[in-house]
Motif scaffolding. Structure first.
Motif, PDB file in Angstrom:
ATOM      1  N   ILE A  87       0.708  -1.099  -0.024  1.00  8.40           N
ATOM      2  CA  ILE A  87       0.057   0.391  -0.107  1.00  8.40           C
ATOM      3  C   ILE A  87       0.974   1.331  -0.192  1.00  8.40           C
ATOM      4  CG2 ILE A  87      -0.261   0.556   2.650  1.00  8.40           C
ATOM      5  CD1 ILE A  87      -3.366   0.810   1.948  1.00  8.40           C
ATOM      6  N   GLY A  88       2.336   0.867   0.089  1.00  7.72           N
ATOM      7  CA  GLY A  88       3.232   2.088  -0.155  1.00  7.72           C
ATOM      8  C   GLY A  88       3.320   2.503  -1.290  1.00  7.72           C
ATOM      9  N   LEU A  89       2.799   2.218  -2.246  1.00 14.13           N
ATOM     10  CA  LEU A  89       2.925   2.582  -3.739  1.00 14.13           C
ATOM     11  C   LEU A  89       3.115   4.139  -3.871  1.00 14.13           C
ATOM     12  CD1 LEU A  89       1.049  -0.087  -5.714  1.00 14.13           C
ATOM     13  CD2 LEU A  89       3.555   0.141  -5.691  1.00 14.13           C
ATOM     14  N   MET A  95       8.702   9.608  -4.083  1.00 19.67           N
ATOM     15  CA  MET A  95       9.991   9.474  -3.993  1.00 19.67           C
ATOM     16  C   MET A  95      10.733   9.368  -5.404  1.00 19.67           C
ATOM     17  SD  MET A  95      10.623   6.888  -0.987  1.00 19.67           S
ATOM     18  CE  MET A  95      12.341   6.903  -0.719  1.00 19.67           C
ATOM     19  N   GLY A  96       9.912   8.663  -6.456  1.00 22.51           N
ATOM     20  CA  GLY A  96      10.281   8.519  -7.941  1.00 22.51           C
ATOM     21  C   GLY A  96      10.260   9.929  -8.581  1.00 22.51           C
ATOM     22  N   ALA A 144       3.241   4.109   6.574  1.00 26.86           N
ATOM     23  CA  ALA A 144       4.548   4.617   7.001  1.00 26.86           C
ATOM     24  C   ALA A 144       5.358   5.061   5.809  1.00 26.86           C
ATOM     25  CB  ALA A 144       5.380   3.614   7.853  1.00 26.86           C
ATOM     26  N   ILE A 145       5.534   4.407   4.880  1.00 30.25           N
ATOM     27  CA  ILE A 145       6.221   4.426   3.479  1.00 30.25           C
ATOM     28  C   ILE A 145       5.699   5.789   2.740  1.00 30.25           C
ATOM     29  CG2 ILE A 145       6.914   3.889   1.435  1.00 30.25           C
ATOM     30  CD1 ILE A 145       8.427   2.330   3.334  1.00 30.25           C
ATOM     31  N   ASN A 146       4.217   5.958   2.877  1.00 30.42           N
ATOM     32  CA  ASN A 146       3.741   6.957   2.239  1.00 30.42           C
ATOM     33  C   ASN A 146       3.910   8.235   2.993  1.00 30.42           C
ATOM     34  OD1 ASN A 146       2.311   5.441   0.496  1.00 30.42           O
ATOM     35  ND2 ASN A 146       0.618   4.883   1.345  1.00 30.42           N
ATOM     36  N   GLY A 151       7.257  13.351   3.183  1.00 28.14           N
ATOM     37  CA  GLY A 151       7.992  14.233   4.344  1.00 28.14           C
ATOM     38  C   GLY A 151       9.434  14.471   3.633  1.00 28.14           C
ATOM     39  N   VAL A 152      10.219  13.247   3.327  1.00 32.24           N
ATOM     40  CA  VAL A 152      11.443  13.417   2.913  1.00 32.24           C
ATOM     41  C   VAL A 152      11.677  14.147   1.429  1.00 32.24           C
ATOM     42  CG1 VAL A 152      13.465  11.905   1.897  1.00 32.24           C
ATOM     43  CG2 VAL A 152      12.390  11.222   3.825  1.00 32.24           C
TER      44      VAL A 152
END
Length: 421
Positions: A87-89, A95-96, A144-146, A151-152
């Motif tokens: 679900i972090g796609l 990021m991509g 969390a990845i999303n 944020g990053v």
């Protein structure tokens, strides 16, 4: 010692198993689906008098907008076939986009693709470490990845792009790929489209949109779909990877290193999602990176994956559907989108007749009610408000998932936390 002879009339009889109905090949079903969609759009265009439904410009826009969804959905396919819900796609796409803008601004579009894949793969690696090594719930890790991706990239944009573009939310302009057209064929199809013949001009407009202004990214996406099918369904590596998503305990007992295959699948998933983000940055209509650029397309890619029944051909159809809805609202506005509602009424009419033939009365009644409600909307307004057309892809996603999720089969161990004993 005595022997007994069985009366032939009392001997057990061998009943041959019933012959299974021959299934229609997947490629034939896909071809029938494409033909049905073209007939539906052509009929709707003729009855409503809205040629934009099948115009070259609409199809070109739809292809460009379907690309990010297709690539991210392909990434989801790799992860979920190995049993890891991704679900972090959305975060990997974000990021991509940043990675593509950073490298593309300095070294060109091919470097943008490579950088986007690396940034997305880093997100995939993080997801793999959390879910495979530490056994974190897949949904929690994906969310969390999303959040981390958003944020990053916000921090990096402020740090790197702000001195160049004087805006912390966007990058400088990124060079795009050159596009290519089948010159003679495109001109001939354009002449057919301009004649406005029923059916023929619609088909010509659709085909012209597919062969005019084609980016290398489109060709790469097609190759990735075909390559993913070949690797996952026609090689020993793919069979082992899919076995991890169906029954990891049995796969491990047969010598498959389940952890390693899950790692490979999730990292590949992140790389593909990152390339999907690059497709947004390299879109000719976009100058470069923009904060919030993905606009939930990672979640729409998940919907396309489910709609496609976790198969490459199916998710290609799902991405085309969502990209078409997005392109239609972006290019043509409320009047054309209202014509699409009329097309939905026609489609529901066909479904109601099919359900009546199969004696499924409840499904037929539900379809009839939905068709009447949509026709009432079509009859009562002149155009769909822009506030609604903006969310057209999201509305289509909800409707498609509600209808299509009834007869789907996900990998048996998808989302199950596996621990080696």
């Amino acid at each position: 010692m005595s022997t007994s002879l069985m009366n032939p009339s009392e001997a057990p009889t061998t009943v041959p198993p019933p012959r299974r109905a021959r299934r229609i090949p997947g490629w034939a079903l896909g071809a029938l689906g494409v033909a049905g969609a073209v007939v539906l759009l052509s009929t709707t265009s003729y009855l409503t008098g809205v040629p934009q439904l099948t115009s070259t410009g609409t199809i070109q826009t739809a292809v460009r907008l379907a690309l990010p969804i297709l690539l991210a959905a392909l990434g989801g396919l790799w992860a979920e076939r190995a049993g890891v819900v991704n679900i972090g796609l959305e975060g990997m796409m974000i990021m991509g986009t940043w990675g593509a803008a950073w490298a593309g601004y300095q070294w060109g579009p091919w470097a943008a693709l490579v950088s986007a894949a690396v940034f997305g793969a880093l997100g995939g690696l993080l997801h793999a470490v959390a879910t495979v090594t530490f056994g974190v719930n897949h949904i929690v890790s994906g969310v969390a990845i999303n959040l981390l991706g958003a944020g990053v990239t916000k921090y990096l944009s402020t740090l790197i792009f702000f001195p160049l573009s004087h805006n912390p939310r966007e990058s400088p302009a990124v060079p795009k790929f050159d596009t290519y057209s089948a010159a003679g064929l495109s001109d001939w199809l354009g002449e057919l489209e301009d004649q406005q013949r029923v059916g023929l001009s619609d088909v010509a407009g659709i085909l012209r949109g597919l062969v005019t202004g084609v980016s290398p990214l489109v060709m790469l996406a097609v190759l990735l779909v075909v390559g993913s099918y070949f690797v996952l369904w026609r090689t020993r590596f793919g069979l082992r990877l899919r076995s991890c998503g169906e029954n990891p305990v049995a796969a491990e007992s047969l010598g498959v290193n389940v952890y390693r295959y899950k790692y490979v699948a999730v990292i590949a998933s992140g790389a593909l999602a990152g390339i999907g983000g690059a497709a947004l940055v390299l879109n000719p209509g976009q100058p470069g990176y923009l904060e919030g650029q993905t606009n939930g397309r990672g979640f729409i890619a998940l919907a396309a994956l489910i709609f496609g029944n976790w198969r490459p051909g199916g998710l290609l159809g799902g991405a085309a559907l969502f990209g078409y809805a997005d392109g239609l609202q972006l290019r043509s506005g409320g009047t054309t989108f209202l014509a699409l509602i009329y097309g939905a009424v026609l489609l529901l009419g066909v479904i109601v007749v099919w359900q009546l033939v199969r004696r499924r009365w409840f499904a037929a009644a539900a379809g009839l009610v939905a068709a009447v409600a949509l026709y009432a909307v079509y009859y009562s307004v002149d155009e769909v408000p822009s506030e609604l057309t903006t969310y057209a892809p999201h509305l289509v996603t909800l409707i498609v998932l509600a209808v299509a999720s009834q007869r789907l089969r996900m990998p048996a161990a998808d989302g199950v936390v596996y621990r080696r004993e």
